[in-house]
Write a protein that holds these residues in place. Sequence first.
Motif, PDB file in Angstrom:
ATOM      1  N   VAL A 103       0.813  -1.217   0.000  1.00 29.35           N
ATOM      2  CA  VAL A 103       0.000   0.000   0.000  1.00 29.35           C
ATOM      3  C   VAL A 103       0.846   1.266   0.000  1.00 29.35           C
ATOM      4  CG1 VAL A 103      -1.928  -1.125   1.155  1.00 29.35           C
ATOM      5  CG2 VAL A 103      -0.180   0.011   2.534  1.00 29.35           C
ATOM      6  N   GLY A 104       2.152   1.099  -0.052  1.00 26.88           N
ATOM      7  CA  GLY A 104       3.008   2.272  -0.058  1.00 26.88           C
ATOM      8  C   GLY A 104       4.363   1.960  -0.648  1.00 26.88           C
ATOM      9  N   VAL A 122      -0.216   5.432   6.597  1.00 22.79           N
ATOM     10  CA  VAL A 122      -0.535   4.066   6.198  1.00 22.79           C
ATOM     11  C   VAL A 122      -1.345   3.367   7.279  1.00 22.79           C
ATOM     12  CG1 VAL A 122       0.482   1.792   5.783  1.00 22.79           C
ATOM     13  CG2 VAL A 122       1.380   3.798   4.588  1.00 22.79           C
ATOM     14  N   PRO A 127      -2.684   5.757   1.591  1.00 19.51           N
ATOM     15  CA  PRO A 127      -1.499   5.221   0.918  1.00 19.51           C
ATOM     16  C   PRO A 127      -0.301   6.108   1.197  1.00 19.51           C
ATOM     17  CG  PRO A 127      -2.754   6.513  -0.615  1.00 19.51           C
ATOM     18  CD  PRO A 127      -3.548   6.505   0.676  1.00 19.51           C
ATOM     19  N   ASN A 206      -5.094  -1.228  -4.744  1.00 22.59           N
ATOM     20  CA  ASN A 206      -4.381  -0.044  -4.269  1.00 22.59           C
ATOM     21  C   ASN A 206      -4.587   1.119  -5.232  1.00 22.59           C
ATOM     22  OD1 ASN A 206      -2.161  -0.070  -6.314  1.00 22.59           O
ATOM     23  ND2 ASN A 206      -1.652  -2.004  -5.299  1.00 22.59           N
TER      24      ASN A 206
END
Length: 226
Positions: A103-104, A122, A127, A206
């Motif tokens: 997610v990042g 997060v 994100p 995402n």
Amino acid sequence: MNPVRTKVLIVDDDPLVRAGLRMILGGAPDVELVAEAADGQEALDAVARELPDVVLMDIRMPRMDGLAATRRLRELGSAARIVILTTFDTDEMVLTALRHGAVGFLLKDTPPAELVQAVRRVAGGEPSLSASVTARLIAAVTSAPDTSRQRAALALLDRLTAREREVAMAVSEGLTNTEIARSLYMGVATVKSHVGSVFAKLEVSNRVQVARCVHDAGAGPGPAAD
């Protein structure tokens, strides 16, 4: 009252990198370093044991790399939110990590204050992708025209309502939920609901994948029909 602390797992095969991250995150009162791991297999064991909220995951590691570990954690149904932290070797490696559910994405030279803030974002459901990385990722997947890919993306976007289309466009521009709420005059909770619906209808996990779909479609700012 003690603040709620975000539990973080550091995964990197370089002990100096782990020590640096330990120093950076250790000074944040709302962050708790629960464990460290030197490779992907150790990461799997640590996640099962410690149940971290956020995992800072290197890509290139011995035994099991970060890409394989990220994929495996998602297959196991882990709720940990994985942030890739690397030197950005190739666009494809990062794209693969995001497809696997990360997610990042952060560079290892991210300033300490930004790194701490990224962990907080997060953990809060936002994100964490640097603007330069987002631009490179979008460029990597849109550099060569592909009519079949465009048709598939347009078909997915047609599933969205007008409001969801606006939210998807804003996501593709790299805006956070808070920024989207401000620009579209909605509450943050409403934005989160729309983002969730966009993810489901576009069949993505995402925000970079949302951006890819929008750009593949060649979509403009005009709304889709309800």
